[in-house]
Design a protein around this motif. Sequence first.
Motif, mmCIF file in Angstrom:
data_model
loop_
_atom_site.group_PDB
_atom_site.id
_atom_site.type_symbol
_atom_site.label_atom_id
_atom_site.label_comp_id
_atom_site.label_asym_id
_atom_site.label_seq_id
_atom_site.Cartn_x
_atom_site.Cartn_y
_atom_site.Cartn_z
ATOM 1 N N LEU A 175 0.866 -1.172 0.000
ATOM 2 C CA LEU A 175 0.000 0.000 0.000
ATOM 3 C C LEU A 175 0.904 1.223 0.000
ATOM 4 N N GLU A 176 0.756 2.037 -1.056
ATOM 5 C CA GLU A 176 1.558 3.249 -1.156
ATOM 6 C C GLU A 176 0.711 4.343 -1.798
ATOM 7 N N ASN A 177 0.575 5.476 -1.101
ATOM 8 C CA ASN A 177 -0.210 6.614 -1.604
ATOM 9 C C ASN A 177 -1.626 6.205 -2.006
ATOM 10 N N GLN A 178 -2.279 5.463 -1.130
ATOM 11 C CA GLN A 178 -3.663 5.007 -1.331
ATOM 12 C C GLN A 178 -3.829 4.039 -2.511
ATOM 13 N N VAL A 179 -2.739 3.438 -2.992
ATOM 14 C CA VAL A 179 -2.802 2.445 -4.066
ATOM 15 C C VAL A 179 -2.397 1.092 -3.492
ATOM 16 N N LEU A 180 -3.337 0.148 -3.543
ATOM 17 C CA LEU A 180 -3.086 -1.215 -3.087
ATOM 18 C C LEU A 180 -2.614 -2.027 -4.285
ATOM 19 N N SER A 181 -1.434 -2.636 -4.189
ATOM 20 C CA SER A 181 -0.872 -3.443 -5.270
ATOM 21 C C SER A 181 -0.727 -4.879 -4.806
ATOM 22 N N ILE A 182 -1.185 -5.796 -5.640
ATOM 23 C CA ILE A 182 -1.065 -7.231 -5.368
ATOM 24 C C ILE A 182 -0.262 -7.810 -6.519
ATOM 25 N N ALA A 183 0.884 -8.411 -6.206
ATOM 26 C CA ALA A 183 1.758 -8.931 -7.254
ATOM 27 C C ALA A 183 2.304 -10.291 -6.849
ATOM 28 N N THR A 184 2.692 -11.053 -7.855
ATOM 29 C CA THR A 184 3.362 -12.321 -7.613
ATOM 30 C C THR A 184 4.293 -12.630 -8.773
ATOM 31 N N GLU A 185 5.382 -13.294 -8.455
ATOM 32 C CA GLU A 185 6.319 -13.802 -9.461
ATOM 33 C C GLU A 185 6.656 -15.225 -9.061
ATOM 34 N N VAL A 186 6.448 -16.142 -9.976
ATOM 35 C CA VAL A 186 6.713 -17.547 -9.687
ATOM 36 C C VAL A 186 7.652 -18.085 -10.764
ATOM 37 N N GLU A 187 8.729 -18.698 -10.320
ATOM 38 C CA GLU A 187 9.684 -19.302 -11.239
ATOM 39 C C GLU A 187 9.755 -20.789 -10.919
ATOM 40 N N GLU A 188 9.648 -21.615 -11.956
ATOM 41 C CA GLU A 188 9.678 -23.062 -11.779
ATOM 42 C C GLU A 188 10.856 -23.652 -12.522
ATOM 43 N N ASN A 189 11.584 -24.528 -11.859
ATOM 44 C CA ASN A 189 12.675 -25.261 -12.499
ATOM 45 C C ASN A 189 12.538 -26.723 -12.116
ATOM 46 N N ASN A 190 12.350 -27.573 -13.104
ATOM 47 C CA ASN A 190 12.251 -29.016 -12.867
ATOM 48 C C ASN A 190 13.320 -29.717 -13.680
ATOM 49 N N GLU A 191 13.996 -30.663 -13.047
ATOM 50 C CA GLU A 191 15.008 -31.433 -13.755
ATOM 51 C C GLU A 191 14.847 -32.895 -13.370
ATOM 52 N N GLU A 192 14.832 -33.737 -14.377
ATOM 53 C CA GLU A 192 14.709 -35.179 -14.165
ATOM 54 C C GLU A 192 15.871 -35.848 -14.891
ATOM 55 N N THR A 193 16.673 -36.603 -14.141
ATOM 56 C CA THR A 193 17.825 -37.265 -14.732
ATOM 57 C C THR A 193 17.657 -38.776 -14.617
ATOM 58 N N LYS A 194 17.763 -39.450 -15.739
ATOM 59 C CA LYS A 194 17.718 -40.921 -15.802
ATOM 60 C C LYS A 194 19.062 -41.401 -16.328
ATOM 61 N N GLU A 195 19.158 -42.699 -16.575
ATOM 62 C CA GLU A 195 20.420 -43.273 -17.039
ATOM 63 C C GLU A 195 20.957 -42.613 -18.302
ATOM 64 N N ASN A 196 20.096 -42.477 -19.295
ATOM 65 C CA ASN A 196 20.609 -42.010 -20.588
ATOM 66 C C ASN A 196 20.028 -40.670 -21.050
ATOM 67 N N TYR A 197 19.346 -39.949 -20.178
ATOM 68 C CA TYR A 197 18.839 -38.642 -20.594
ATOM 69 C C TYR A 197 18.601 -37.745 -19.384
ATOM 70 N N THR A 198 18.548 -36.461 -19.658
ATOM 71 C CA THR A 198 18.184 -35.460 -18.663
ATOM 72 C C THR A 198 17.105 -34.586 -19.277
ATOM 73 N N ARG A 199 16.034 -34.377 -18.528
ATOM 74 C CA ARG A 199 14.947 -33.512 -18.995
ATOM 75 C C ARG A 199 14.866 -32.315 -18.068
ATOM 76 N N LYS A 200 14.901 -31.118 -18.650
ATOM 77 C CA LYS A 200 14.796 -29.888 -17.871
ATOM 78 C C LYS A 200 13.603 -29.100 -18.383
ATOM 79 N N GLU A 201 12.824 -28.595 -17.452
ATOM 80 C CA GLU A 201 11.713 -27.719 -17.786
ATOM 81 C C GLU A 201 11.779 -26.527 -16.855
ATOM 82 N N PHE A 202 11.468 -25.360 -17.384
ATOM 83 C CA PHE A 202 11.433 -24.175 -16.546
ATOM 84 C C PHE A 202 10.305 -23.278 -17.026
ATOM 85 N N GLY A 203 9.857 -22.436 -16.129
ATOM 86 C CA GLY A 203 8.785 -21.511 -16.470
ATOM 87 C C GLY A 203 8.803 -20.312 -15.546
ATOM 88 N N TYR A 204 8.205 -19.241 -15.994
ATOM 89 C CA TYR A 204 8.141 -18.013 -15.220
ATOM 90 C C TYR A 204 6.774 -17.395 -15.465
#
Length: 160
Positions: free
Chosen positions: A83-112
């Motif tokens: 709350l600043e100068n009578q203005v209410l602000s609602i914000a969010t930032e979400v960052e996702e990082n997923n990594e899966e490693t198996k014997e012969n491959y690695t899978r990476k996914e990310f998002g924002y």
Amino acid sequence: MSTVMNVPKNGGLTRTTNNSSSYLPTWSSWIDDIFNRELSSTFSQNFNTGMSLPKVNIKETADAYFVEMAVPGLKKSDFNINLENQVLSIATEVEENNEETKENYTRKEFGYSSFKRSFTLPETVEDGKIKATYNEGVLRIHLPKKEEAKQKPPRNIQIS
């Protein structure tokens, strides 16, 4: 000779020439039509383009204002409410990082994803008593009114 912009179903723009001696589209518009016809909608449906702007319900009672925002899948710590100068602000930032490693491959996914909603509050809000809760995907903000702004019950005035 005039230039015409055609808008195909997928929303992309192609340029053709409107000339009585030429009934065929230009080479570039023909290529655009092939690649934009079905591929554009197929690819855009499969990729997450970020968080959409959440819908908000605002309700006023005699004593307060209530803001409710449906934002499932988040945690309380994901929100930044200011709350600043009578203005209410609602914000969010979400960052996702997923990594899966198996014997012969690695899978990476990310998002924002992120969003920010801002509301100008009336001066009748008691800003020192604002409270926020987050439960089952719904963010609720209670904005109490100042005492002098609260509606008083009707009273009967006697004539003297």
